[in-house]
Scaffold this motif. Structure first.
Motif, short mmCIF file in Angstrom:
data_model
loop_
_atom_site.label_atom_id
_atom_site.label_comp_id
_atom_site.label_asym_id
_atom_site.label_seq_id
_atom_site.Cartn_x
_atom_site.Cartn_y
_atom_site.Cartn_z
N TYR A 31 0.86 -1.23 -0.08
CA TYR A 31 0.09 -0.02 0.13
C TYR A 31 0.98 1.20 0.01
O TYR A 31 1.94 1.38 0.82
N ALA A 32 0.66 2.27 -0.70
CA ALA A 32 1.50 3.38 -1.10
C ALA A 32 0.64 4.58 -1.39
O ALA A 32 -0.35 4.51 -2.01
N GLY A 33 0.99 5.61 -0.73
CA GLY A 33 0.39 6.98 -0.89
C GLY A 33 1.11 7.67 -2.22
O GLY A 33 2.36 7.57 -2.43
N LEU A 34 0.27 8.62 -2.96
CA LEU A 34 0.75 9.22 -4.10
C LEU A 34 0.04 10.48 -4.32
O LEU A 34 -0.80 10.68 -4.15
N ARG A 35 1.18 11.46 -4.15
CA ARG A 35 0.51 12.95 -4.23
C ARG A 35 0.22 13.17 -5.69
O ARG A 35 0.88 13.89 -6.29
N GLN A 36 -0.90 12.83 -6.33
CA GLN A 36 -1.46 13.28 -7.74
C GLN A 36 -2.95 13.72 -7.60
O GLN A 36 -3.61 13.38 -6.46
N LYS A 37 -3.28 14.34 -8.47
CA LYS A 37 -4.51 14.87 -8.59
C LYS A 37 -5.84 14.26 -9.10
O LYS A 37 -6.99 14.25 -8.35
N ASP A 38 -5.38 13.00 -9.50
CA ASP A 38 -6.50 11.80 -9.86
C ASP A 38 -6.03 10.60 -10.07
O ASP A 38 -4.43 10.36 -10.30
N SER A 39 -6.70 9.53 -10.50
CA SER A 39 -5.91 8.22 -10.46
C SER A 39 -5.53 8.21 -11.92
O SER A 39 -4.42 7.26 -12.05
N PHE A 40 -5.77 9.07 -12.83
CA PHE A 40 -5.14 8.81 -14.23
C PHE A 40 -3.81 9.29 -14.11
O PHE A 40 -2.76 8.69 -14.90
N THR A 41 -3.70 10.61 -13.76
CA THR A 41 -2.21 10.80 -13.36
C THR A 41 -1.37 10.19 -12.55
O THR A 41 -0.04 10.09 -12.97
N ALA A 42 -1.96 9.65 -11.57
CA ALA A 42 -1.19 8.56 -10.68
C ALA A 42 -0.61 7.21 -11.43
O ALA A 42 0.36 6.88 -11.48
N LEU A 43 -1.68 6.95 -12.44
CA LEU A 43 -1.31 5.62 -13.36
C LEU A 43 -0.05 6.20 -14.25
O LEU A 43 0.88 5.27 -14.16
N LYS A 44 -0.25 7.22 -14.75
CA LYS A 44 0.87 7.72 -15.70
C LYS A 44 2.26 7.86 -14.59
O LYS A 44 3.33 7.38 -15.32
N ALA A 45 2.06 8.35 -13.56
CA ALA A 45 3.26 8.63 -12.57
C ALA A 45 3.74 7.35 -12.28
O ALA A 45 5.04 6.87 -12.18
N TRP A 46 2.80 6.35 -11.91
CA TRP A 46 3.33 4.89 -11.69
C TRP A 46 4.16 4.05 -12.90
O TRP A 46 5.09 3.49 -12.57
N VAL A 47 3.55 4.27 -14.35
CA VAL A 47 3.95 3.72 -15.31
C VAL A 47 5.67 4.13 -15.36
O VAL A 47 6.43 3.68 -15.87
N ASN A 48 5.56 5.82 -15.48
CA ASN A 48 6.95 6.33 -15.60
C ASN A 48 7.81 5.94 -14.59
O ASN A 48 9.18 5.80 -14.75
#
Length: 391
Positions: free
Chosen positions: A315-332
């Protein structure tokens, strides 16, 4: 007969007292010995007055060392400060305020108190500047802070007990500048962080979709939201679902607000390169569940993606505005789409929402134009609710 009988009667009555003074009194601890001297009598009177003040006080303070603080009396300079602090806490506790701010303005020579209730800041009252400074110093003294240092940011802790309102943990932060001093008191922060998964406020459909992923033993679950939107609360509620007595559970947090039973909490700067090193070392112990309060570096993400497919749930927290930007940050962070997708179980994109009080809210008929702006059908929605302004 009276005069004949009074002499032996006095002897009989005084015999136990004399016996206690001669034989028993020397054997008890010095603090409990009885004495005729004026110093002893003054101490006993002072002790009774102190107990009376404690019993009449609106609040009692338990300092950073766990000792109950005597209520200031007489010519003690903190008498008014204790009374003002009591007034603030008597207003904060029943309202379930999570935070109280006292700002001392050096130019205006006054102090302003604000309370934060359900994330909303409310003005409470004002006080004279010298009184406000005394309140700040009084709190700093018992929170274990340096009273003489008014500039540097300091953190401490104490407890406040109020009649019929229980005992509350107060986390204290102070800082100052040429303009004045600010005191922040967070009330029971540990209790506010931990909320059961079923009480997070998810819709039944959302909960059902999420449970399908949570029932798995592996993969990464990301919790995504802006600051002050409950990311840590959701992460801890997810961790709390696991049985710590049958699974090895570890957390990496920048600050441990609440300790879960049988869970290994580790404090670390989540932005430090050491996080990746410690995480890699931890994976040799084959933990079943690992939580990282905030993920900001690609190195831990790559370790998570590797072991999430093999052995562990993350389980991890990520400071992103929504799920789609978080998905992009995760892939990057992973670098390739397939391993990133294989390791990822779910992304929870959340917002903290305020609800109207079910007891205080009042219904009203909404305007058709307003419903149109809200994309709601006027034929289906005939009633909305608003705050009554009364408690």
């Amino acid at each position: 007969m009276f005069w004949l009988g009074i002499v032996p009667a006095l002897l009989l009555l005084s015999a136990p007292v004399a016996g206690y003074i001669l034989y028993r009194n020397p054997k008890v601890p010095p603090s409990a010995r009885w004495s005729w001297d004026l110093k002893f009598l003054r101490e006993r009177i002072e002790q009774q007055q102190r107990k009376g003040a404690q019993a009449r006080a609106n609040i009692l303070i338990i300092d950073s060392e766990g000792q109950v603080v005597d209520v200031p009396r007489g010519d003690d300079p903190y008498v008014t400060a204790h009374e003002k602090l009591g007034e603030i806490m008597e207003a904060a506790f029943p309202r379930d305020a999570e935070r109280v701010d006292l700002v001392v303005d050096a130019q205006a020579k006054e102090g302003t108190v604000h309370m934060h209730v359900d994330g909303v800041r409310y003005a409470h009252n004002k006080m004279e500047g010298d009184v406000a400074v005394a309140v700040v110093d009084y709190v700093k003294t018992h929170a274990g802070l340096d009273v003489g240092d008014r500039r540097r940011k300091q953190h401490g802790k104490m407890r406040v007990e109020a009649p019929d309102m229980g005992t509350h943990t107060i986390e204290v932060s102070t800082a100052g500048s040429t303009r004045g001093v600010q005191l922040t008191m967070r009330i029971d922060p540990g209790q506010r962080v931990l909320i059961a998964f079923d009480d997070l406020g998810l819709l039944d459909s959302q909960k059902q979709q999420l449970l399908e992923t949570l029932e798995q033993e592996k993969r990464v679950v990301l919790v995504v939201c802006p600051p002050h939107m409950g990311m840590r609360t959701t992460l801890l509620s997810l961790v709390h679902r696991h049985d710590p007595y049958t699974q090895h559970i570890y957390t990496f947090e920048d600050e441990v607000h609440v300790k879960l039973e049988a869970v290994n909490h580790q404090t670390i700067d989540v932005n430090s390169p050491q996080l990746a090193q410690q995480l890699k070392g931890l994976m040799l112990r084959e933990p079943e569940v690992v939580m990282i309060s905030q993920l900001s570096d690609p190195a831990p993400a790559n370790i998570m993606s590797e072991y999430a497919v093999q052995t562990s749930r993350f389980y991890a927290g990520l400071r992103q505005k929504d799920s789609f930007t978080a998905l992009k940050a995760w892939v990057n962070a992973i670098g390739e789409v397939k391993p990133a997708a294989d390791a990822l179980g779910a992304i929870i994109g959340q917002r903290l929402m305020r609800k109207l009080c079910p007891t205080c809210k009042v219904p009203y008929t909404p305007d058709a134009a307003v419903l149109k702006k809200l994309n709601l059908s006027a034929s289906k929605v005939t009633q909305l609710y608003k705050s009554s302004g009364k408690v």
